[in-house]
Design a protein around this motif. Sequence first.
Motif, PDB file in Angstrom:
ATOM      1  N   MET A   1       0.672  -1.559  -0.299  1.00 24.43           N
ATOM      2  CA  MET A   1      -0.042   0.195   0.297  1.00 24.43           C
ATOM      3  C   MET A   1       0.759   1.406   0.052  1.00 24.43           C
ATOM      4  N   ALA A   2       0.224   2.183  -1.119  1.00 26.16           N
ATOM      5  CA  ALA A   2       1.397   3.676  -1.013  1.00 26.16           C
ATOM      6  C   ALA A   2       0.859   4.474   0.115  1.00 26.16           C
ATOM      7  N   THR A   3       1.791   5.338   0.147  1.00 28.24           N
ATOM      8  CA  THR A   3       1.234   6.184   1.072  1.00 28.24           C
ATOM      9  C   THR A   3       1.878   8.081   1.364  1.00 28.24           C
ATOM     10  N   PHE A   4       1.097   8.761   1.524  1.00 21.60           N
ATOM     11  CA  PHE A   4       1.177  10.144   1.106  1.00 21.60           C
ATOM     12  C   PHE A   4       2.601  10.345   2.053  1.00 21.60           C
ATOM     13  N   GLU A   5       3.407  11.353   2.424  1.00 22.22           N
ATOM     14  CA  GLU A   5       4.425  11.537   3.738  1.00 22.22           C
ATOM     15  C   GLU A   5       3.451  13.014   3.672  1.00 22.22           C
ATOM     16  N   LEU A   6       2.174  13.292   3.673  1.00 18.19           N
ATOM     17  CA  LEU A   6       1.931  14.464   3.822  1.00 18.19           C
ATOM     18  C   LEU A   6       2.192  15.639   5.534  1.00 18.19           C
ATOM     19  N   TYR A   7       1.827  13.957   5.852  1.00 21.69           N
ATOM     20  CA  TYR A   7       1.713  14.370   7.360  1.00 21.69           C
ATOM     21  C   TYR A   7       2.931  14.449   8.580  1.00 21.69           C
ATOM     22  N   ARG A   8       3.766  14.428   8.001  1.00 15.97           N
ATOM     23  CA  ARG A   8       5.046  14.778   8.360  1.00 15.97           C
ATOM     24  C   ARG A   8       5.642  15.451   8.360  1.00 15.97           C
ATOM     25  N   ARG A   9       4.702  16.816   7.650  1.00 16.87           N
ATOM     26  CA  ARG A   9       5.524  18.327   8.016  1.00 16.87           C
ATOM     27  C   ARG A   9       3.787  18.877   8.868  1.00 16.87           C
ATOM     28  N   SER A  10       2.769  18.052   9.240  1.00 13.58           N
ATOM     29  CA  SER A  10       2.370  18.375  10.602  1.00 13.58           C
ATOM     30  C   SER A  10       3.307  18.490  11.978  1.00 13.58           C
ATOM     31  N   THR A  11       2.447  18.361  12.974  1.00 17.01           N
ATOM     32  CA  THR A  11       3.415  19.058  14.164  1.00 17.01           C
ATOM     33  C   THR A  11       3.230  17.738  14.735  1.00 17.01           C
ATOM     34  N   ILE A  12       3.556  16.683  14.976  1.00 17.13           N
ATOM     35  CA  ILE A  12       3.818  15.590  15.739  1.00 17.13           C
ATOM     36  C   ILE A  12       4.836  15.139  14.417  1.00 17.13           C
ATOM     37  N   GLY A  13       5.055  15.095  13.317  1.00 13.49           N
ATOM     38  CA  GLY A  13       5.349  14.448  12.257  1.00 13.49           C
ATOM     39  C   GLY A  13       6.392  15.308  12.773  1.00 13.49           C
ATOM     40  N   MET A  14       6.965  16.578  12.812  1.00 14.61           N
ATOM     41  CA  MET A  14       7.730  17.084  11.839  1.00 14.61           C
ATOM     42  C   MET A  14       8.613  16.831  13.786  1.00 14.61           C
ATOM     43  N   CYS A  15       7.551  16.618  15.042  1.00 16.94           N
ATOM     44  CA  CYS A  15       8.423  16.006  15.981  1.00 16.94           C
ATOM     45  C   CYS A  15       9.409  15.254  15.821  1.00 16.94           C
ATOM     46  N   LEU A  16       8.282  14.396  15.420  1.00 19.70           N
ATOM     47  CA  LEU A  16       8.902  12.309  15.518  1.00 19.70           C
ATOM     48  C   LEU A  16      10.225  12.780  14.523  1.00 19.70           C
ATOM     49  N   THR A  17       9.989  13.419  13.389  1.00 20.20           N
ATOM     50  CA  THR A  17      11.256  13.341  12.448  1.00 20.20           C
ATOM     51  C   THR A  17      12.804  14.483  13.187  1.00 20.20           C
ATOM     52  N   GLU A  18      12.005  15.310  13.801  1.00 21.47           N
ATOM     53  CA  GLU A  18      13.711  16.129  14.290  1.00 21.47           C
ATOM     54  C   GLU A  18      14.436  14.921  16.019  1.00 21.47           C
ATOM     55  N   THR A  19      13.412  14.222  16.417  1.00 20.68           N
ATOM     56  CA  THR A  19      13.522  13.204  17.702  1.00 20.68           C
ATOM     57  C   THR A  19      14.571  11.959  16.842  1.00 20.68           C
ATOM     58  N   LEU A  20      14.030  11.810  15.561  1.00 23.50           N
ATOM     59  CA  LEU A  20      14.687  10.469  15.019  1.00 23.50           C
ATOM     60  C   LEU A  20      15.925  11.038  14.180  1.00 23.50           C
ATOM     61  N   ASP A  21      15.888  11.983  14.298  1.00 18.36           N
ATOM     62  CA  ASP A  21      17.229  12.687  13.673  1.00 18.36           C
ATOM     63  C   ASP A  21      18.245  12.727  14.366  1.00 18.36           C
ATOM     64  N   GLU A  22      17.421  12.779  15.450  1.00 26.35           N
ATOM     65  CA  GLU A  22      18.445  13.388  17.059  1.00 26.35           C
ATOM     66  C   GLU A  22      18.757  11.820  17.556  1.00 26.35           C
ATOM     67  N   MET A  23      18.623  10.525  17.353  1.00 22.17           N
ATOM     68  CA  MET A  23      18.570   9.513  17.903  1.00 22.17           C
ATOM     69  C   MET A  23      19.303   8.882  17.038  1.00 22.17           C
ATOM     70  N   VAL A  24      19.218   9.194  15.695  1.00 20.22           N
ATOM     71  CA  VAL A  24      20.860   8.487  14.463  1.00 20.22           C
ATOM     72  C   VAL A  24      21.996   9.440  14.652  1.00 20.22           C
ATOM     73  N   SER A  25      21.261  10.724  14.798  1.00 20.30           N
ATOM     74  CA  SER A  25      23.226  11.672  15.176  1.00 20.30           C
ATOM     75  C   SER A  25      24.030  11.298  16.553  1.00 20.30           C
ATOM     76  N   SER A  26      23.107  10.587  17.548  1.00 20.53           N
ATOM     77  CA  SER A  26      23.720  10.657  18.392  1.00 20.53           C
ATOM     78  C   SER A  26      23.826   8.421  18.600  1.00 20.53           C
ATOM     79  N   GLY A  27      23.892   8.111  17.186  1.00 24.07           N
ATOM     80  CA  GLY A  27      24.304   6.610  17.041  1.00 24.07           C
ATOM     81  C   GLY A  27      23.065   5.479  17.763  1.00 24.07           C
TER      82      GLY A  27
END
Length: 106
Positions: A1-27
């Motif tokens: 099933m394909a999905t749209f990535e629109l919800y990543r720009r919502s508040t919760i999506g942006m917080c999730l992305t920032e948290t994942l970025d921090e976790m990737v950066s810290s290893g």
Amino acid sequence: MATFELYRRSTIGMCLTETLDEMVSSGTLSPELAIQVLVQFDKSMTDALETQVKSKVTVKGHLHTYRFCDNVWTFILTDAQFKNEETTEQVGKVKIVACDSKLLTQ
């Protein structure tokens, strides 16, 4: 099933992305797993909005700009009014992005 990535720009999506970025950066998390989490987020948001949201909203306003590109409608309204069964809200300017859900099943 394909999905749209629109919800990543919502508040919760942006917080999730920032948290994942921090976790990737810290290893703490691998980049591959972070991508899998975002893909699952896209699927979960689409599913939740389709199955769990039952309320309806009426939107009125002055159409400032509209665009249709790659099967995505974008509307910019000014002096918009959102109305449901319980309340009415006035918004000075709002951007609405709409996609055809039938494209998700392709």
